[in-house]
Design a protein around this motif. Structure first.
Motif, short mmCIF file in Angstrom:
data_model
loop_
_atom_site.label_atom_id
_atom_site.label_comp_id
_atom_site.label_asym_id
_atom_site.label_seq_id
_atom_site.Cartn_x
_atom_site.Cartn_y
_atom_site.Cartn_z
N PHE A 209 0.81 -1.21 0.00
CA PHE A 209 0.00 0.00 0.00
C PHE A 209 0.85 1.28 0.00
CE2 PHE A 209 -2.52 -3.41 1.80
CZ PHE A 209 -3.69 -3.32 1.05
N THR A 210 2.13 1.14 -0.25
CA THR A 210 2.99 2.33 -0.31
C THR A 210 3.85 2.27 -1.57
OG1 THR A 210 4.63 3.63 0.86
CG2 THR A 210 4.81 1.26 1.11
N ASN A 211 4.12 3.47 -2.10
CA ASN A 211 4.99 3.55 -3.29
C ASN A 211 6.37 4.06 -2.93
OD1 ASN A 211 3.00 2.67 -5.06
ND2 ASN A 211 2.10 4.72 -5.16
N GLU A 212 6.55 4.42 -1.65
CA GLU A 212 7.88 4.89 -1.25
C GLU A 212 8.23 4.39 0.15
OE1 GLU A 212 6.42 9.31 0.18
OE2 GLU A 212 7.00 8.97 -1.92
N ARG A 213 9.50 4.49 0.47
CA ARG A 213 9.98 4.04 1.77
C ARG A 213 9.45 4.97 2.86
NH1 ARG A 213 15.84 2.91 4.50
NH2 ARG A 213 15.42 0.70 4.61
N VAL A 214 8.88 4.38 3.92
CA VAL A 214 8.30 5.20 4.99
C VAL A 214 8.88 4.74 6.33
CG1 VAL A 214 6.14 5.82 6.14
CG2 VAL A 214 6.14 5.37 3.69
N LEU A 215 9.26 5.71 7.14
CA LEU A 215 9.68 5.39 8.51
C LEU A 215 8.42 5.16 9.34
CD1 LEU A 215 11.90 5.30 10.80
CD2 LEU A 215 11.38 7.72 11.16
N THR A 216 8.24 3.96 9.83
CA THR A 216 6.98 3.66 10.54
C THR A 216 7.15 3.63 12.05
OG1 THR A 216 7.40 1.30 10.35
CG2 THR A 216 6.06 2.30 8.62
N GLY A 217 8.37 3.55 12.53
CA GLY A 217 8.56 3.52 13.99
C GLY A 217 9.96 3.10 14.36
N TYR A 218 10.10 2.77 15.61
CA TYR A 218 11.41 2.35 16.14
C TYR A 218 11.21 1.18 17.10
CZ TYR A 218 12.79 7.05 14.64
OH TYR A 218 13.02 8.19 13.90
N LEU A 238 9.22 0.88 6.24
CA LEU A 238 8.35 0.08 5.38
C LEU A 238 8.78 0.35 3.95
CD1 LEU A 238 5.76 -1.70 5.06
CD2 LEU A 238 4.48 0.44 4.84
N ASP A 239 9.26 -0.69 3.29
CA ASP A 239 9.70 -0.54 1.90
C ASP A 239 8.60 -1.02 0.96
OD1 ASP A 239 12.40 0.48 2.04
OD2 ASP A 239 12.83 -1.36 3.13
N PRO A 240 8.37 -0.29 -0.15
CA PRO A 240 7.31 -0.71 -1.07
C PRO A 240 7.62 -2.07 -1.68
CG PRO A 240 8.62 1.08 -2.02
CD PRO A 240 9.07 0.93 -0.61
N SER A 241 6.58 -2.86 -1.84
CA SER A 241 6.75 -4.17 -2.47
C SER A 241 7.07 -3.98 -3.95
CB SER A 241 5.47 -4.97 -2.31
OG SER A 241 5.48 -6.08 -3.15
#
Lengths: 353, 278
Positions: A209-218, A238-241
């Motif tokens: 559900f993402t097209n780009e790398r997102v920092l989701t937490g630590y 979270l890296d895009p599939s």
């Protein structure tokens, strides 16, 4: 005389050999690494359980600030309840009660006949999920891809139910489900009553559900036995599939029983631009659990590595939805799932906009 | 009479030639190798997995190869000792099990110090590499622990040749003690998910020495001649311990082993030998 002695030139080396042979084993046997000893009786097992938690549980500071948890006080209070020779079932109950002081769904005491549990994180709240009604929405013609159950509603909204993050889902399962639902105007991803499972399945799904790398937490882990001995924060991305990715609006449905890995999934999804979280607050459970055991063979599970959000906000007590929706009793009586209906409306209205 | 003298001359020549050939055999070309199998008692402890000691049995295999080198006037020998063992242990309540395994390779040199004609001491250093695991099926996110460490060992050996009923026996004792090394370890409660999926940068490679890895391996063996072969019986005492990253581990083994010893004379042959024709 000395020169005739074959060994004379090596006398220092020989001395070294002798020292090694005689002194090192004695030194090494004197520094044995052995287990800490406890008596295998009621008091011994109580002390061992308390110490395991004291040294390894990761939310003491957070829960002291949240509701005044004092683990030393818990020790003195429950120590008085331990009586030598008490039946095993009574000991189990007392130890289970002590663990419930941690108010953590990831903390359990397990023996062959029982599992102590703390489920107040959903027992004290409305269900916001009615399984017969949800089954009626799925009907009999739904499709199954691994742990995913999915179908197309008549109003052209896709619906996926994932009830257990322990259920296996392969990349092809997700491909097939998303490809089938690709013609839909929007997608409802229902993770209500999903009590968690593998966190790897959480990121595997969210990556669609993402097209780009997102920092989701630590994540942190304990580095020592002190209550505040933690490592630095390790970022989680979270890296895009690189397979099929969903490009339309998504509504993720949650309730208080969305716990542990599901909480992690919701934490990732809430950061994505096309995703809306709808329903009730999740149940939390952001500590990755470790296991240990007592001398009497009972197993104990506890949170050991805390995960926090992208803003380093605590996730242990749950994540609020973007849109609060509760099941209405009048709807339940009519066999309507209020939250699903709200999600359908939300997606249809969004399409019109 | 002439024939007798001729026969005596020929026999003398051939004996002399044989003696010359024996003298010319190079010591460093003799290789002694052995392959032993054994069973033993095992005691495993790893606080990453459990605060309890697990006890049980193990199977072990050991291959050793030893030869003299040209260095130090044939007083330095090269030893390669490979051991692998698998253990299956239970907790004190006997309701959970731990599977463990370790592959260990020691490779190094010893200097020979003959004390008497039949007794010699050897002292040397070995590279000691280890790779293994412990697995506990009941645990959630800490079901297994990886063991990987590389050490420099000090090694001593005593070899005693003696005869019983006119048959030659060899008794040997070897002690290897790691004195410096590198050991992989997760941090206190660092999950392998964090280590391998999130690329955590913890203190996972630790320097070890006697203070945090007080370990030793002892080997006592007896070579017994049986016909043209040599039977070797051995006792292995393998004490591996560590205290790093607030994690404590030990793996104690006491194994009894049996196998055969083989001696080979290596021939230097640059051109490949033709296979015999039949």
């Amino acid at each position: 005389m000395k020169k005739n002695n074959l060994l004379y030139p090596y006398k220092n080396l020989l001395h070294l050999c002798c020292i090694l042979l005689l002194v090192l084993p004695a030194f090494l046997f004197g520094s044995c690494v052995r287990e800490e000893s406890y008596e295998d009786n009621a008091m011994g097992n109580f002390e061992q359980l308390w110490t395991i938690l004291d040294q390894q549980y990761c939310f003491f500071d957070l829960k002291r600030d949240e509701y005044g948890l004092d683990w030393e006080e818990v020790h003195s209070r429950y120590r008085n309840k331990i009586v030598e020779g008490m039946p095993e079932s009574s000991l189990f109950d007392v130890l289970g009660e002590m663990l419930a002081e941690l108010k953590d769904g990831h903390v359990n005491l397990i023996n062959s006949g029982n599992v102590s549990h703390y489920w107040k994180w959903y027992e004290d709240y409305p269900d916001n999920f009615n399984e017969p009604i949800q089954r009626a929405y799925l009907g009999t013609d739904y499709r199954i891809a691994g742990g995913l159950k999915y179908k197309m509603f008549p109003d052209n909204i896709g619906y996926i139910y994932y009830g257990d993050f322990s259920s296996g889902i392969g990349a092809s399962n997700i491909d097939d489900a998303l490809q089938y639902l690709a013609v839909c105007d929007g997608l409802i991803f229902d993770v209500r009553n999903n009590g968690g499972g593998y966190v790897t399945n959480s990121s595997k799904l969210a990556a669609r559900f993402t097209n780009e790398r997102v920092l989701t937490g630590y994540i942190q882990h304990k580095t020592g036995t002190g209550h505040s001995d933690f490592s630095d924060f390790v970022p989680i991305y979270l890296d895009p599939s690189n397979r099929i990715r969903w490009q339309k609006k998504v509504v993720v449905l949650t309730n208080r029983r969305s716990f542990s890995a599901t909480n992690d999934f919701v934490n990732s999804m809430r950061l994505l631009p096309l995703v809306t979280i709808m329903g009730d607050k999740t149940g939390g459970g952001s500590g990755m659990p470790f296991s240990s055991e007592l001398l009497n063979g009972w197993s104990v599970r506890f949170s050991s590595s805390p995960m926090v959000g992208a803003n380093k906000d605590a996730l242990e007590f749950g994540i609020d939805p973007d849109v609060h929706v509760a099941m209405k009793n009048t709807d339940i009586l009519r066999g309507i799932d209020t939250i699903i209906e709200e999600a359908r409306l939300f997606l249809k209205n969004d399409e019109k906009k | 009479m002439k024939k007798k003298w001729l026969l005596f001359f020929l026999v003398s020549c051939s004996l002399s030639l044989a003696a010359q050939q024996l003298d010319s055999l190079q010591k460093h070309r003799f290789v002694t190798s052995s392959l032993l199998f054994g069973v033993g008692l095992s005691n495993n402890y790893d606080t990453y997995i459990s605060p309890l000691e697990y006890t049980g049995t193990e199977i072990r295999v050991m291959h050793e190869r030893m030869r003299l080198t040209k260095w130090g006037h044939n007083r330095i020998s090269l030893q390669s000792l490979v051991q692998a063992h698998l253990s299956y242990c239970s907790n004190p309540a006997d309701n959970n099990h731990l599977l463990g395994g370790l592959l260990n390779w020691n490779y190094g040199l010893h200097y020979h110090l003959p004390l008497t004609a039949s007794l010699k001491l050897l002292v040397g250093a070995l590279a000691d590499s280890n790779l293994g695991f412990s697995y506990n099926a009941r645990n959630s996110n800490n079901p297994a622990s990886l063991r990987a460490y590389l050490n420099l060992d000090l090694s001593t050996m005593a070899i005693y040749h003696f005869k019983l009923w006119n048959h030659p026996y060899v008794l040997r004792y070897q002690l290897n003690v790691p004195v410096a090394g590198l050991l992989f370890s997760p941090e206190y409660q660092e999950s392998y998910y964090e280590l391998f999926q999130l690329d955590s940068k913890g203190n996972n490679l630790r320097f070890t020495s006697l203070h945090n890895q007080p370990s030793l391996r002892q080997l006592l063996s007896l070579d017994i001649p049986i016909g043209l072969s040599q039977l070797r019986v051995a006792y292995v005492c393998d004490i591996q311990q560590s205290k790093v990253n607030n994690l404590r581990t030990h793996a104690y083994s006491h194994a009894f082993m049996i196998g055969f010893v083989r001696s080979i004379y290596r021939i230097k042959q640059r051109k490949p030998l033709a296979m015999p024709a039949y």
